[in-house]
Design a protein around this motif. Structure first.
Motif, PDB file in Angstrom:
ATOM      1  N   PRO A   1      73.854  79.352  42.316  1.00  0.00           N
ATOM      2  CA  PRO A   1      74.803  78.231  42.144  1.00  0.00           C
ATOM      3  C   PRO A   1      75.878  78.191  43.221  1.00  0.00           C
ATOM      4  CG  PRO A   1      74.389  79.319  40.042  1.00  0.00           C
ATOM      5  CD  PRO A   1      73.791  80.199  41.106  1.00  0.00           C
ATOM      6  N   LEU A   2      76.356  79.367  43.636  1.00  0.00           N
ATOM      7  CA  LEU A   2      77.387  79.425  44.671  1.00  0.00           C
ATOM      8  C   LEU A   2      76.820  79.076  46.039  1.00  0.00           C
ATOM      9  CD1 LEU A   2      79.119  82.755  43.537  1.00  0.00           C
ATOM     10  CD2 LEU A   2      79.831  80.412  43.026  1.00  0.00           C
ATOM     11  N   LEU A   3      75.614  79.534  46.321  1.00  0.00           N
ATOM     12  CA  LEU A   3      74.981  79.212  47.597  1.00  0.00           C
ATOM     13  C   LEU A   3      74.670  77.724  47.701  1.00  0.00           C
ATOM     14  CD1 LEU A   3      72.536  82.251  47.885  1.00  0.00           C
ATOM     15  CD2 LEU A   3      74.428  81.751  49.445  1.00  0.00           C
ATOM     16  N   ARG A   4      74.280  77.126  46.587  1.00  0.00           N
ATOM     17  CA  ARG A   4      73.986  75.692  46.604  1.00  0.00           C
ATOM     18  C   ARG A   4      75.226  74.901  47.015  1.00  0.00           C
ATOM     19  NH1 ARG A   4      73.141  72.401  41.097  1.00  0.00           N
ATOM     20  NH2 ARG A   4      75.263  73.198  40.965  1.00  0.00           N
ATOM     21  N   ASP A   5      76.369  75.273  46.466  1.00  0.00           N
ATOM     22  CA  ASP A   5      77.603  74.549  46.790  1.00  0.00           C
ATOM     23  C   ASP A   5      78.087  74.862  48.205  1.00  0.00           C
ATOM     24  OD1 ASP A   5      77.533  73.501  44.240  1.00  0.00           O
ATOM     25  OD2 ASP A   5      78.879  75.014  43.401  1.00  0.00           O
ATOM     26  N   SER A   6      78.032  76.114  48.604  1.00  0.00           N
ATOM     27  CA  SER A   6      78.579  76.487  49.908  1.00  0.00           C
ATOM     28  C   SER A   6      77.704  76.017  51.068  1.00  0.00           C
ATOM     29  CB  SER A   6      78.767  78.008  49.993  1.00  0.00           C
ATOM     30  OG  SER A   6      77.522  78.673  49.929  1.00  0.00           O
ATOM     31  N   MET A   7      76.382  75.966  50.855  1.00  0.00           N
ATOM     32  CA  MET A   7      75.473  75.562  51.928  1.00  0.00           C
ATOM     33  C   MET A   7      75.034  74.108  51.819  1.00  0.00           C
ATOM     34  SD  MET A   7      73.006  78.910  52.346  1.00  0.00           S
ATOM     35  CE  MET A   7      73.681  80.476  52.893  1.00  0.00           C
ATOM     36  N   GLY A   8      75.329  73.463  50.692  1.00  0.00           N
ATOM     37  CA  GLY A   8      74.928  72.081  50.498  1.00  0.00           C
ATOM     38  C   GLY A   8      73.429  71.893  50.429  1.00  0.00           C
ATOM     39  N   VAL A   9      72.735  72.819  49.714  1.00  0.00           N
ATOM     40  CA  VAL A   9      71.280  72.761  49.599  1.00  0.00           C
ATOM     41  C   VAL A   9      70.894  72.627  48.124  1.00  0.00           C
ATOM     42  CG1 VAL A   9      70.868  74.096  51.689  1.00  0.00           C
ATOM     43  CG2 VAL A   9      71.153  75.287  49.518  1.00  0.00           C
ATOM     44  N   THR A  10      69.603  72.390  47.890  1.00  0.00           N
ATOM     45  CA  THR A  10      69.101  72.260  46.523  1.00  0.00           C
ATOM     46  C   THR A  10      68.572  73.603  46.039  1.00  0.00           C
ATOM     47  OG1 THR A  10      66.855  71.714  47.222  1.00  0.00           O
ATOM     48  CG2 THR A  10      68.433  69.876  47.029  1.00  0.00           C
ATOM     49  N   PHE A  11      68.337  73.680  44.732  1.00  0.00           N
ATOM     50  CA  PHE A  11      67.723  74.896  44.185  1.00  0.00           C
ATOM     51  C   PHE A  11      66.303  75.073  44.720  1.00  0.00           C
ATOM     52  CE2 PHE A  11      70.891  74.484  40.632  1.00  0.00           C
ATOM     53  CZ  PHE A  11      71.527  75.693  40.878  1.00  0.00           C
ATOM     54  N   LEU A  12      65.608  73.960  44.980  1.00  0.00           N
ATOM     55  CA  LEU A  12      64.267  74.059  45.557  1.00  0.00           C
ATOM     56  C   LEU A  12      64.321  74.731  46.923  1.00  0.00           C
ATOM     57  CD1 LEU A  12      61.254  73.372  45.509  1.00  0.00           C
ATOM     58  CD2 LEU A  12      61.827  71.142  46.505  1.00  0.00           C
ATOM     59  N   GLU A  13      65.295  74.370  47.725  1.00  0.00           N
ATOM     60  CA  GLU A  13      65.420  74.986  49.043  1.00  0.00           C
ATOM     61  C   GLU A  13      65.768  76.472  48.930  1.00  0.00           C
ATOM     62  OE1 GLU A  13      66.964  71.542  52.047  1.00  0.00           O
ATOM     63  OE2 GLU A  13      68.224  71.944  50.294  1.00  0.00           O
ATOM     64  N   LEU A  14      66.599  76.812  47.959  1.00  0.00           N
ATOM     65  CA  LEU A  14      66.923  78.223  47.745  1.00  0.00           C
ATOM     66  C   LEU A  14      65.702  78.987  47.245  1.00  0.00           C
ATOM     67  CD1 LEU A  14      70.451  77.829  46.133  1.00  0.00           C
ATOM     68  CD2 LEU A  14      69.941  78.731  48.415  1.00  0.00           C
ATOM     69  N   GLY A  15      64.913  78.329  46.380  1.00  0.00           N
ATOM     70  CA  GLY A  15      63.683  78.958  45.925  1.00  0.00           C
ATOM     71  C   GLY A  15      62.721  79.219  47.068  1.00  0.00           C
ATOM     72  N   PHE A  16      62.690  78.310  48.048  1.00  0.00           N
ATOM     73  CA  PHE A  16      61.826  78.518  49.208  1.00  0.00           C
ATOM     74  C   PHE A  16      62.240  79.761  49.990  1.00  0.00           C
ATOM     75  CE2 PHE A  16      60.978  77.838  53.763  1.00  0.00           C
ATOM     76  CZ  PHE A  16      59.591  77.858  53.716  1.00  0.00           C
ATOM     77  N   ALA A  17      63.538  80.062  50.021  1.00  0.00           N
ATOM     78  CA  ALA A  17      63.999  81.275  50.712  1.00  0.00           C
ATOM     79  C   ALA A  17      63.381  82.519  50.072  1.00  0.00           C
ATOM     80  CB  ALA A  17      65.525  81.352  50.683  1.00  0.00           C
ATOM     81  N   LEU A  18      63.308  82.548  48.727  1.00  0.00           N
ATOM     82  CA  LEU A  18      62.667  83.670  48.041  1.00  0.00           C
ATOM     83  C   LEU A  18      61.172  83.688  48.290  1.00  0.00           C
ATOM     84  CD1 LEU A  18      64.426  83.836  44.550  1.00  0.00           C
ATOM     85  CD2 LEU A  18      64.878  85.193  46.597  1.00  0.00           C
ATOM     86  N   THR A  19      60.554  82.501  48.310  1.00  0.00           N
ATOM     87  CA  THR A  19      59.123  82.422  48.590  1.00  0.00           C
ATOM     88  C   THR A  19      58.825  82.975  49.978  1.00  0.00           C
ATOM     89  OG1 THR A  19      58.861  80.496  47.156  1.00  0.00           O
ATOM     90  CG2 THR A  19      57.152  80.862  48.816  1.00  0.00           C
ATOM     91  N   LEU A  20      59.665  82.630  50.943  1.00  0.00           N
ATOM     92  CA  LEU A  20      59.488  83.134  52.308  1.00  0.00           C
ATOM     93  C   LEU A  20      59.587  84.650  52.335  1.00  0.00           C
ATOM     94  CD1 LEU A  20      59.198  82.486  55.325  1.00  0.00           C
ATOM     95  CD2 LEU A  20      61.697  82.286  55.429  1.00  0.00           C
ATOM     96  N   PHE A  21      60.546  85.207  51.623  1.00  0.00           N
ATOM     97  CA  PHE A  21      60.698  86.659  51.502  1.00  0.00           C
ATOM     98  C   PHE A  21      59.396  87.287  51.016  1.00  0.00           C
ATOM     99  CE2 PHE A  21      61.465  90.319  48.808  1.00  0.00           C
ATOM    100  CZ  PHE A  21      62.347  91.103  49.528  1.00  0.00           C
ATOM    101  N   ASN A  22      58.811  86.728  49.945  1.00  0.00           N
ATOM    102  CA  ASN A  22      57.609  87.307  49.345  1.00  0.00           C
ATOM    103  C   ASN A  22      56.383  87.121  50.223  1.00  0.00           C
ATOM    104  OD1 ASN A  22      58.116  88.432  46.494  1.00  0.00           O
ATOM    105  ND2 ASN A  22      59.285  86.535  46.484  1.00  0.00           N
ATOM    106  N   ILE A  23      56.285  85.981  50.892  1.00  0.00           N
ATOM    107  CA  ILE A  23      55.135  85.754  51.766  1.00  0.00           C
ATOM    108  C   ILE A  23      55.139  86.747  52.926  1.00  0.00           C
ATOM    109  CG2 ILE A  23      54.130  84.142  53.427  1.00  0.00           C
ATOM    110  CD1 ILE A  23      54.903  81.875  51.527  1.00  0.00           C
TER     111      ILE A  23
END
Length: 399
Positions: free
Chosen positions: A35-57
């Motif tokens: 929630p804090l990253l979404r506000d500070s970076m101006g991104v969506t939860f989907l975009e934040l989820g992609f960051a985790l997906t990238l980590f796992n890939i």
């Protein structure tokens, strides 16, 4: 039989378990801050989820190659490098402060994460006396559970004190801190003669036993990710179980898994029939999954059923790791653990997709049936490994 760890063993176990603790903090460092990253970076939860997906890939694609690298350069040098790279990645994310920096950091963190399992197990397997290896593996696994448990409170607490950037930098500093106790051994490894290359290499490594263990890890990860991610929703959809009762039961499963790991270390040190231990524990856990999903339980019985299932699931983990250790050709422990640990990533990515599909199509009870079925196949794999071990012992006795 010596029952206590020697001082040198305790030091090695403490430093490697500390690295495993940090690795699990890093795995769960981002989600509490979403929630804090979404506000500070101006991104969506989907975009934040992609960051985790990238980590796992990245972690899934590089874990097996990292296992080979561990055997070539030495596990301590590889582990120190992973800790420093992971620390740099999170510090970079905190200082950079943008989504692009976050994606770059998660790619580097995924690469660092690929080092931990092959390096950790290679160090423990070669440095701990045979009579203590099971307990060493169990304490190492428990340290990972502890890191997962601490991460949300640590990250949110740090963010409340100094902001999101401060929290990410703090997570990054844990890497170099955990690397310090390993530096002396890493430098000593560097001064040793070059390691001999295993021959013939890949053909010896990718044998039937190793590939069966890879499938074994995939099946366990499929089952565990299904229960951890979707059991609460499935109970609610199938039986109207309240979210509170479902989450309490899931918490019991997670907590008792951690307790089971500690007990499982003693079990693993007192038997060589690790395949039978794994098969018995997973078979009973599978039956309990079916029981938990098929009946509209009241909260207390559901908690007890899931707690027992979690205990059994955790108890087999040191025996699981002993199976992998026994399957590793000489000088290739890091590579084998790197290959089979890829199963965690494969199962962790496929399980949630399958369970989400089942829930979307009105089949919540199938979540538990699917999880139990995966464990049933894992039982067959463990029994095959045990049969293979007995045959090998019989042939050795006949010679």
């Amino acid at each position: 039989m010596t029952t206590a760890f020697a001082p040198e063993e305790r030091r090695i176990l403490g430093s490697v378990s500390g690295a495993h603790f940090v690795s699990h903090v890093h795995i769960l460092a981002l989600p509490p801050l979403f929630p804090l990253l979404r506000d500070s970076m101006g991104v969506t939860f989907l975009e934040l989820g992609f960051a985790l997906t990238l980590f796992n890939i990245v972690s899934a694609c590089t874990q097996a190659p990292m296992g080979f690298l561990v055997d070539r350069v030495g596990p301590r040098r590889a582990l120190v490098s992973g800790l420093l790279l992971g620390g740099f990645a999170f510090a970079m994310a905190g200082i950079g402060g943008s989504y692009a920096w976050l994606l770059a950091a998660m790619a580097l963190a995924g690469l660092a994460n690929a080092v931990y399992h092959p390096a950790d197990y290679a160090i423990l397997g070669s440095s701990i006396q045979e009579a203590h290896v099971g307990r060493a593996f169990s304490l190492h696994t428990f340290a990972g559970y502890a890191g997962s448990a601490v991460a949300p409170a640590l990250m949110l607490g740090a963010a409340s004190l100094g902001g999101v950037g401060f929290a990410l930098v703090l997570a990054g500093l844990l890497g170099p801190l955990a690397a310090l106790p390993l530096l002396r051994e890493a430098l000593a490894e560097r001064s040793q003669p070059a390691r001999a290359k295993p021959a013939p290499g890949a053909p010896r490594l990718l044998n039937a036993a190793v590939m069966t263990l890879l499938a074994f890890f995939v099946l366990i990860a499929l089952s565990n990710s299904s229960i951890q991610g979707f059991a609460v929703s499935a109970w609610n959809a199938a039986h109207g179980t309240s979210l509170t009762a479902g989450n309490i039961a899931l918490t019991a499963w997670l907590a008792m898994s951690a307790a089971g790991v500690l007990v499982g270390g003693y079990v693993a040190d007192r038997t060589k029939r690790h395949g039978l231990v794994a098969a018995a524990g997973l078979g009973c856990a599978a039956l309990l999954f079916l029981v938990a999903g098929s009946i509209a339980w009241s909260p207390l019985p559901l908690l007890l059923v899931m707690g027992l299932s979690g205990f059994l699931s955790g108890m087999i983990m040191p025996s699981r790791d002993m199976l992998v250790r026994a399957a590793a050709p000489p000088g290739q422990a890091g590579a084998v653990f790197g290959v089979v640990s890829t199963g965690f990533n494969i199962g962790g990515m496929a399980g949630p997709l399958a369970c989400g599909w089942l829930l979307d199509h009105g089949q919540p009870q199938m979540v538990f049936i699917a999880a139990a079925s995966c464990l049933g196949l894992a039982v067959a794999s463990a029994l095959w490994q045990e049969t293979r071990r007995v045959r090998r012992v019989s042939l050795a006795a006949a010679e």
